[in-house]
Design a protein around this motif. Structure first.
Motif, mmCIF file in Angstrom:
data_model
loop_
_atom_site.group_PDB
_atom_site.id
_atom_site.type_symbol
_atom_site.label_atom_id
_atom_site.label_comp_id
_atom_site.label_asym_id
_atom_site.label_seq_id
_atom_site.Cartn_x
_atom_site.Cartn_y
_atom_site.Cartn_z
ATOM 1 N N VAL A 265 -20.520 -26.197 -24.599
ATOM 2 C CA VAL A 265 -19.416 -25.088 -23.437
ATOM 3 C C VAL A 265 -18.612 -24.254 -23.766
ATOM 4 C CG1 VAL A 265 -18.721 -27.475 -22.405
ATOM 5 C CG2 VAL A 265 -17.228 -26.437 -24.595
ATOM 6 N N SER A 266 -18.209 -23.081 -23.237
ATOM 7 C CA SER A 266 -17.928 -21.861 -23.494
ATOM 8 C C SER A 266 -16.558 -22.043 -24.283
ATOM 9 C CB SER A 266 -17.623 -21.141 -22.855
ATOM 10 O OG SER A 266 -16.986 -19.457 -23.318
ATOM 11 N N PRO A 267 -16.428 -21.148 -25.391
ATOM 12 C CA PRO A 267 -14.802 -21.516 -26.324
ATOM 13 C C PRO A 267 -13.598 -19.702 -25.502
ATOM 14 C CG PRO A 267 -16.743 -20.110 -27.237
ATOM 15 C CD PRO A 267 -17.464 -20.666 -25.967
ATOM 16 N N TRP A 268 -14.149 -19.728 -24.383
ATOM 17 C CA TRP A 268 -13.709 -19.078 -23.586
ATOM 18 C C TRP A 268 -13.192 -19.238 -22.643
ATOM 19 C CZ3 TRP A 268 -15.002 -13.692 -21.405
ATOM 20 C CH2 TRP A 268 -13.539 -13.674 -20.413
ATOM 21 N N THR A 269 -14.213 -19.994 -21.436
ATOM 22 C CA THR A 269 -14.091 -20.298 -20.055
ATOM 23 C C THR A 269 -13.960 -21.884 -20.579
ATOM 24 O OG1 THR A 269 -16.773 -20.414 -19.964
ATOM 25 C CG2 THR A 269 -14.691 -18.349 -19.187
ATOM 26 N N GLY A 270 -14.788 -22.616 -21.157
ATOM 27 C CA GLY A 270 -14.824 -24.102 -20.716
ATOM 28 C C GLY A 270 -16.443 -24.422 -19.919
ATOM 29 N N LEU A 271 -16.427 -23.358 -19.203
ATOM 30 C CA LEU A 271 -18.209 -23.204 -18.746
ATOM 31 C C LEU A 271 -19.320 -23.556 -19.458
ATOM 32 C CD1 LEU A 271 -17.766 -20.858 -16.066
ATOM 33 C CD2 LEU A 271 -17.187 -22.922 -15.763
ATOM 34 N N PRO A 272 -20.427 -24.184 -18.750
ATOM 35 C CA PRO A 272 -21.592 -24.945 -19.615
ATOM 36 C C PRO A 272 -21.904 -23.557 -20.070
ATOM 37 C CG PRO A 272 -21.287 -26.213 -17.371
ATOM 38 C CD PRO A 272 -20.244 -25.242 -18.046
ATOM 39 N N VAL A 273 -22.498 -23.883 -21.262
ATOM 40 C CA VAL A 273 -23.602 -22.786 -22.014
ATOM 41 C C VAL A 273 -24.913 -23.723 -22.657
ATOM 42 C CG1 VAL A 273 -22.121 -21.684 -23.056
ATOM 43 C CG2 VAL A 273 -22.841 -23.308 -24.949
ATOM 44 N N ALA A 274 -26.054 -22.510 -22.651
ATOM 45 C CA ALA A 274 -27.583 -23.983 -22.888
ATOM 46 C C ALA A 274 -28.204 -22.722 -24.080
ATOM 47 C CB ALA A 274 -28.836 -22.595 -21.414
ATOM 48 N N SER A 275 -27.486 -22.120 -25.066
ATOM 49 C CA SER A 275 -27.905 -22.222 -26.066
ATOM 50 C C SER A 275 -26.800 -21.133 -26.718
ATOM 51 C CB SER A 275 -28.969 -20.668 -25.745
ATOM 52 O OG SER A 275 -29.027 -19.227 -25.211
ATOM 53 N N ALA A 276 -27.926 -20.709 -28.337
ATOM 54 C CA ALA A 276 -26.386 -20.533 -29.655
ATOM 55 C C ALA A 276 -26.147 -18.889 -29.092
ATOM 56 C CB ALA A 276 -26.484 -20.764 -30.613
ATOM 57 N N ASP A 277 -26.746 -18.007 -28.593
ATOM 58 C CA ASP A 277 -26.958 -16.220 -27.937
ATOM 59 C C ASP A 277 -26.017 -16.955 -26.868
ATOM 60 O OD1 ASP A 277 -28.734 -15.257 -29.700
ATOM 61 O OD2 ASP A 277 -30.093 -16.698 -28.830
ATOM 62 N N GLU A 278 -25.918 -17.546 -25.601
ATOM 63 C CA GLU A 278 -24.738 -17.858 -24.639
ATOM 64 C C GLU A 278 -23.340 -18.287 -25.717
ATOM 65 O OE1 GLU A 278 -24.444 -19.751 -20.239
ATOM 66 O OE2 GLU A 278 -26.667 -19.518 -21.294
ATOM 67 N N TRP A 279 -23.483 -19.100 -26.367
ATOM 68 C CA TRP A 279 -21.519 -19.347 -26.705
ATOM 69 C C TRP A 279 -21.724 -18.144 -27.614
ATOM 70 C CZ3 TRP A 279 -20.377 -19.722 -31.955
ATOM 71 C CH2 TRP A 279 -18.983 -20.116 -31.911
ATOM 72 N N ALA A 280 -22.374 -18.155 -28.263
ATOM 73 C CA ALA A 280 -22.198 -16.550 -29.049
ATOM 74 C C ALA A 280 -21.553 -15.506 -28.211
ATOM 75 C CB ALA A 280 -22.407 -15.608 -30.276
ATOM 76 N N VAL A 281 -22.048 -15.383 -27.096
ATOM 77 C CA VAL A 281 -21.269 -14.582 -25.802
ATOM 78 C C VAL A 281 -20.499 -14.077 -25.481
ATOM 79 C CG1 VAL A 281 -22.394 -12.675 -23.638
ATOM 80 C CG2 VAL A 281 -23.700 -12.947 -25.669
ATOM 81 N N GLU A 282 -19.775 -15.853 -25.313
ATOM 82 C CA GLU A 282 -18.973 -16.031 -25.212
ATOM 83 C C GLU A 282 -17.439 -15.861 -25.720
ATOM 84 O OE1 GLU A 282 -18.022 -17.618 -21.456
ATOM 85 O OE2 GLU A 282 -19.637 -16.500 -20.837
ATOM 86 N N ALA A 283 -18.367 -16.825 -26.993
ATOM 87 C CA ALA A 283 -16.692 -16.415 -28.138
ATOM 88 C C ALA A 283 -16.725 -15.070 -28.559
ATOM 89 C CB ALA A 283 -17.479 -17.305 -29.764
ATOM 90 N N LEU A 284 -17.837 -14.323 -28.335
ATOM 91 C CA LEU A 284 -17.154 -12.705 -28.581
ATOM 92 C C LEU A 284 -16.544 -12.557 -26.604
ATOM 93 C CD1 LEU A 284 -20.145 -11.762 -30.672
ATOM 94 C CD2 LEU A 284 -17.864 -12.513 -31.911
ATOM 95 N N SER A 285 -16.900 -12.578 -26.354
ATOM 96 C CA SER A 285 -15.790 -11.920 -25.496
ATOM 97 C C SER A 285 -14.862 -12.767 -25.048
ATOM 98 C CB SER A 285 -16.779 -12.545 -23.335
ATOM 99 O OG SER A 285 -18.192 -12.522 -23.894
ATOM 100 N N ARG A 286 -14.249 -13.733 -25.476
ATOM 101 C CA ARG A 286 -12.716 -14.073 -25.507
ATOM 102 C C ARG A 286 -12.260 -13.608 -26.564
ATOM 103 N NH1 ARG A 286 -9.178 -19.227 -26.861
ATOM 104 N NH2 ARG A 286 -7.539 -18.119 -27.605
#
Length: 153
Positions: free
Chosen positions: A74-95
């Motif tokens: 899940v995203s550390p920002w929105t709590g929505l599902p993420v499918a890859s480390a890249d997607e998780w990193a984008v979400e973390a850095l968006s936060r």
């Protein structure tokens, strides 16, 4: 997959910490990363967290923010599902972009560690809480003057 509640399935992270750190570095170091005024320095793995190191605007300090490594998909920002480390990193850095846009460098609690200023976005500095006007709201009446009579006259 695992889950403590029989009706809930929690998807566990299958990416290595190295994959997560590399994904964060890729996001951080690209041109125009995060937001205006941000200059990525790097990403470092510590035992419990990813440390995002950066410079902010013309400030001479080097800043950092700890981001907990993911344990679920899940995203550390929105709590929505993420499918890859890249997607998780984008979400973390968006936060992080959101935190910077709302004054993290000014309001975050600070601690110097390893040559950079670690900002904590979760708690405001104590000085903001203990300022001279914190005891009463702007709409509260001023306390009575010394020697003033209280009650009906």
């Amino acid at each position: 997959m695992s889950g403590g509640d029989p009706g809930v399935t929690a998807w566990k992270v299958e990416w290595s910490r190295e994959e997560i750190v590399e994904a964060a570095r890729t996001c951080l170091l690209r041109a125009g990363a995060i937001t205006d005024g941000f200059s990525g320095v790097g990403a470092v793995a510590e035992p419990d967290s990813l440390v995002v190191v950066f410079r902010w605007r013309r400030d001479p300090n080097v800043y950092a923010v700890d981001v907990a490594f993911p344990t679920e998909l899940v995203s550390p920002w929105t709590g929505l599902p993420v499918a890859s480390a890249d997607e998780w990193a984008v979400e973390a850095l968006s936060r992080l972009a959101e935190d910077l846009a709302t004054g993290l460098v000014s309001r975050g609690r600070r601690k110097v560690r390893d040559g950079y200023v670690v900002l904590d976005p979760t708690t405001p500095p104590t000085s903001l809480l203990l300022g001279p006007t914190s005891a009463r709201s702007p709409r509260s009446p001023s306390p009575p003057a010394r020697g003033a009579r209280l009650g009906p006259t």
